[in-house]
Design an enzyme around this catalytic site. Structure first.
Site, PDB file in Angstrom:
ATOM      1  CB  ILE A  47      46.222  38.801  38.940  1.00  0.00           C
ATOM      2  CG1 ILE A  47      45.671  40.208  38.718  1.00  0.00           C
ATOM      3  CG2 ILE A  47      47.577  38.772  39.618  1.00  0.00           C
ATOM      4  CD1 ILE A  47      45.207  40.894  39.972  1.00  0.00           C
ATOM      5  N   GLY A  96      44.889  31.148  40.397  1.00  0.00           N
ATOM      6  CA  GLY A  96      43.884  30.596  39.492  1.00  0.00           C
ATOM      7  C   GLY A  96      43.222  29.329  39.998  1.00  0.00           C
ATOM      8  CG  LEU A 148      41.833  38.571  36.359  1.00  0.00           C
ATOM      9  CD1 LEU A 148      42.053  40.066  36.168  1.00  0.00           C
ATOM     10  CD2 LEU A 148      42.761  37.779  35.469  1.00  0.00           C
ATOM     11  CB  CYS A 149      42.542  34.437  42.001  1.00  0.00           C
ATOM     12  SG  CYS A 149      43.000  32.818  41.407  1.00  0.00           S
ATOM     13  CB  ALA A 150      47.097  34.688  44.177  1.00  0.00           C
TER      14      ALA A 150
END
Length: 102
Positions: free
Chosen positions: A40, A12, A8-10
């Site tokens: 996320i 993707g 998960l990231c800001a």
């Protein structure tokens, strides 16, 4: 048994490259895994689909909140080591995720 790992990231984007590196490492070690990446914001909809959630360093401040939700389903939320992330060390990140699942 296949392990399911979600990064998960800001947005993707940077995690998509990490997924590629992790899948390559898994293939070399003959490890059966499903690895994907997404923003996320999609955590809740993906909760039942994956065994462990790895946060990109840029969203690590969300770990406590997401861990509470994940724990209710018997799942884990870990933060990807900043150095491993920066160097795109897919093998190390994969190893960290698998160790956390033991």
């Amino acid at each position: 048994m296949e392990k399911k790992i979600l990064l998960l990231c800001a947005a993707g984007m940077s995690t998509s490259l990490m997924v590629t590196k992790m899948l390559k490492a898994a293939e070399e070690k003959k490890i059966d895994v499903k690895i994907e990446a997404c923003p996320i914001e999609r955590f809740n909809e993906k909760l039942n689909e994956f065994d462990i959630f790895l946060l990109g360093p840029q969203v690590r401040f969300k770990q406590a909140d997401l861990s509470k939700v994940a724990a209710e389903c018997g799942k884990k939320v870990e933060v990807i080591n900043m150095l491993d992330y920066g160097t795109m060390n897919g093998a190390k990140v994969l190893e960290t995720a698998l160790n956390a699942l033991k």
